[in-house]
Design a protein around this motif. Sequence first.
Motif, PDB file in Angstrom:
ATOM      1  N   SER A   1     -80.682  36.671  72.043  1.00 24.39           N
ATOM      2  CA  SER A   1     -79.854  35.626  71.433  1.00 24.39           C
ATOM      3  C   SER A   1     -80.535  34.255  71.444  1.00 24.39           C
ATOM      4  O   SER A   1     -79.894  33.250  71.178  1.00 24.39           O
TER       5      SER A   1
ATOM      6  N   ARG B   1     -67.182  33.904  72.096  1.00 23.59           N
ATOM      7  CA  ARG B   1     -68.371  33.501  72.880  1.00 23.59           C
ATOM      8  C   ARG B   1     -67.950  32.581  74.024  1.00 23.59           C
ATOM      9  O   ARG B   1     -68.362  32.756  75.167  1.00 23.59           O
TER      10      ARG B   1
ATOM     11  N   ILE C   1     -74.667  37.702  74.091  1.00 25.00           N
ATOM     12  CA  ILE C   1     -75.256  36.892  75.172  1.00 25.00           C
ATOM     13  C   ILE C   1     -76.178  37.797  75.973  1.00 25.00           C
ATOM     14  O   ILE C   1     -75.893  38.982  76.169  1.00 25.00           O
TER      15      ILE C   1
ATOM     16  N   TYR D   1     -70.076  39.948  72.104  1.00 24.10           N
ATOM     17  CA  TYR D   1     -68.679  39.509  72.212  1.00 24.10           C
ATOM     18  C   TYR D   1     -67.928  39.692  70.893  1.00 24.10           C
ATOM     19  O   TYR D   1     -66.736  39.429  70.798  1.00 24.10           O
TER      20      TYR D   1
END
Length: 506
Positions: A273, A395, A421, A465
């Motif tokens: 990410s 998030r 994440i 997420y």
Amino acid sequence: MSPLSITLDRESRVPVYRQIVDQIRDALATGSIGPDDRLPTLRALAGRLGVNRLTVARAYDHLSEEGLIASHIGRGTFAVRGGQPERSLHPPPGPAWESLFARTPERAFERPFPSAAMTSAGEGTISFASLYPDPDLFPVKEFRDCVDQVLGRQGAAVLAYGPPSGYPPLREMVAKMLGERGIEASAEDVLITSGSQQAIDLVARALLDPGDSVVVENPTFLGAVQVFQSLGARLAGVPVDEPDRLVEHLEQAAARRNPKLAYFMPSFQNPTSRTIDLEARRGLVSIAAGRRFVLLEDDFAADLRYEGTDLPPLKALPGGGSVVYVSTFAKKLLPGLRVGWVVAPPRLIDRLISLKKITDYGTSLLPQAALHEFCRRGNLDHHLKKVSAAYRSRRDSMLDAMEREFPDGVSWTRPEGGLSIWVTLPDGVSADEVAGEAESRSVVVGRGDLFYVESPRRENLRLAYSMTSPAIIRKGIAVLGEIIRRRMTEGPIPRREKRAEPMPLI
Ligand SMILES: Cc1ncc(COP(=O)(O)O)c(C=O)c1O
């Protein structure tokens, strides 16, 4: 416990997962595994056979695809009542398939995509495993209106074969969208593909011969790795956990390996990410231009930025002639349409169009035309606002929960966009074991080791997420926090299966 008995022949040319498939199928055919019998867990069978858990997962996936077994996360894997093995114990003699397979390097298949058994979100399961957009946010009604409209207006024409390069108005529209991001491209520079996975595959097939070197970020997107390996490329990794030294690492790898291609995801990289800053972006492009190799830019999460300043794609920077750009409607809109694209200079785009024609004659016109209509109506902008707000809040919930639940020593990224994440576990805590225990408690995560192409590998989890509501995210992170905390105090558990069959070094 089922009476399952499996014997592996390590000398056989038949891959280990195949031997497991065949023996379970035979056990089902002879009735030594009965309807509704429970099969051993991935972990248990892998431990018993001394193989990697992924090998067993791959075997279970095959059997599920045949409808012979079904996995229910939280409950286990069961023989399906009425599932008929396709093959009897005494099949008629047929081709020896294994000996007929093309010489695709086996390692391209060694690490399958995380198996259905490891990623599917069954009832009661919390899935952080996959970078999927949330189907509950799909604009089904709006899209259906567009399908109706194009079918009504264009009728049979949109159900016919189309140009292999793509639906002309969509190529035009993609070129215009790219212009807004600083990429100068005309419709002729754009090839519409069946997802960006096909774009990566076509570029690789146009450029790579067996033995060619390809530089990739380490860790990187498994789908691209498998494409490169299937063509016999040799991979060299550049570590992404030292952003300030990324350019230096690429320079060194390029000097050492003289690559034809380097594959990068500059924004919200999968799996870490991370986003590459402007200075480093300039550095990467200038190395590619100077050393005359192709920089393949995968902008898969384009438009999924929830805050901060947008950075120009590599393709838009000085020296961008060395960059081939791929992106997709999959993550920002609808993955099942299978529409992506590639932008390349004229000589290469011609070659890519020829390969696309050989592969499938062209992507279906109907989804392309409906997509074009969808975007023309302004629905994409509206949709992006909606999903950005939802993903941003998910998030934030995940970051807040991590702050609360994860013990000191665990670190993680704070991405300004994307869908996941990246968590780094403290020394001595095994991601594989955390993932295994979490799975047994119905929390499914992305195991970091799947994404590494070479050492050093760190202990990571990729937590998406995108598919989960804030309340469920909080629950799942609390479970993970508890597992990690306990493992930090209790110390590592011996990793027998890892020693028995180490992950392949590539
Ligand atoms: C980084 C990256 N690139 C490309 C793809 C392929 O996406 P699609 O073929 O659905 O466009 C994916 C899918 O997960 C991805 O994560």
